[in-house]
Design a protein around this motif. Sequence first.
Motif, PDB file in Angstrom:
ATOM      1  N   GLY A  62      33.028  48.392  51.847  1.00  0.00           N
ATOM      2  CA  GLY A  62      32.141  48.402  50.679  1.00  0.00           C
ATOM      3  C   GLY A  62      32.336  49.635  49.819  1.00  0.00           C
ATOM      4  N   SER A  86      40.505  46.042  46.540  1.00  0.00           N
ATOM      5  CA  SER A  86      40.109  44.840  45.821  1.00  0.00           C
ATOM      6  C   SER A  86      39.470  43.833  46.779  1.00  0.00           C
ATOM      7  N   PRO A  87      38.379  43.179  46.373  1.00  0.00           N
ATOM      8  CA  PRO A  87      37.810  42.110  47.204  1.00  0.00           C
ATOM      9  C   PRO A  87      38.836  41.006  47.479  1.00  0.00           C
ATOM     10  N   ILE A 132      35.617  49.342  47.933  1.00  0.00           N
ATOM     11  CA  ILE A 132      35.484  48.380  46.840  1.00  0.00           C
ATOM     12  C   ILE A 132      34.689  48.988  45.694  1.00  0.00           C
ATOM     13  N   ARG A 133      33.599  49.687  46.003  1.00  0.00           N
ATOM     14  CA  ARG A 133      32.802  50.345  44.959  1.00  0.00           C
ATOM     15  C   ARG A 133      33.628  51.353  44.164  1.00  0.00           C
ATOM     16  N   SER A 151      35.462  33.247  45.428  1.00  0.00           N
ATOM     17  CA  SER A 151      34.344  34.190  45.506  1.00  0.00           C
ATOM     18  C   SER A 151      34.837  35.628  45.404  1.00  0.00           C
ATOM     19  N   ALA A 152      35.949  35.935  46.057  1.00  0.00           N
ATOM     20  CA  ALA A 152      36.511  37.286  45.976  1.00  0.00           C
ATOM     21  C   ALA A 152      36.941  37.611  44.552  1.00  0.00           C
ATOM     22  N   ARG A 198      36.727  51.127  43.728  1.00  0.00           N
ATOM     23  CA  ARG A 198      37.870  50.357  43.208  1.00  0.00           C
ATOM     24  C   ARG A 198      39.194  50.811  43.825  1.00  0.00           C
ATOM     25  N   LEU A 219      41.092  42.286  50.307  1.00  0.00           N
ATOM     26  CA  LEU A 219      40.387  42.259  51.587  1.00  0.00           C
ATOM     27  C   LEU A 219      40.248  40.832  52.098  1.00  0.00           C
ATOM     28  N   THR A 220      39.900  39.919  51.210  1.00  0.00           N
ATOM     29  CA  THR A 220      39.766  38.512  51.593  1.00  0.00           C
ATOM     30  C   THR A 220      41.097  37.956  52.068  1.00  0.00           C
ATOM     31  N   ALA A 246      33.849  38.359  42.545  1.00  0.00           N
ATOM     32  CA  ALA A 246      33.321  39.680  42.883  1.00  0.00           C
ATOM     33  C   ALA A 246      34.155  40.773  42.229  1.00  0.00           C
ATOM     34  N   GLU A 247      35.447  40.554  42.150  1.00  0.00           N
ATOM     35  CA  GLU A 247      36.323  41.556  41.553  1.00  0.00           C
ATOM     36  C   GLU A 247      36.057  41.695  40.046  1.00  0.00           C
TER      37      GLU A 247
END
Length: 64
Positions: A15, A24-25, A18-19, A57-58, A21, A28-29, A61-62
Amino acid sequence: MTTAALTALSVAEAGELIRRRSLSPVELTAAYLERIRRLDGVYGAYMTLLESEARSSAAAAERE
């Protein structure tokens, strides 16, 4: 980062990356999906893998 390194991150660590940057979501996915594909034949932990939905979804989120 390698797939093994990404999937070894705690939720808090992922997390934070990702916050910031730094991660990347989508990346990770993809790492988790690769791990699932590689290991699920051994463990049979997933009845249904919603790969397309996970990737969508990833990506959403990105964009946030």
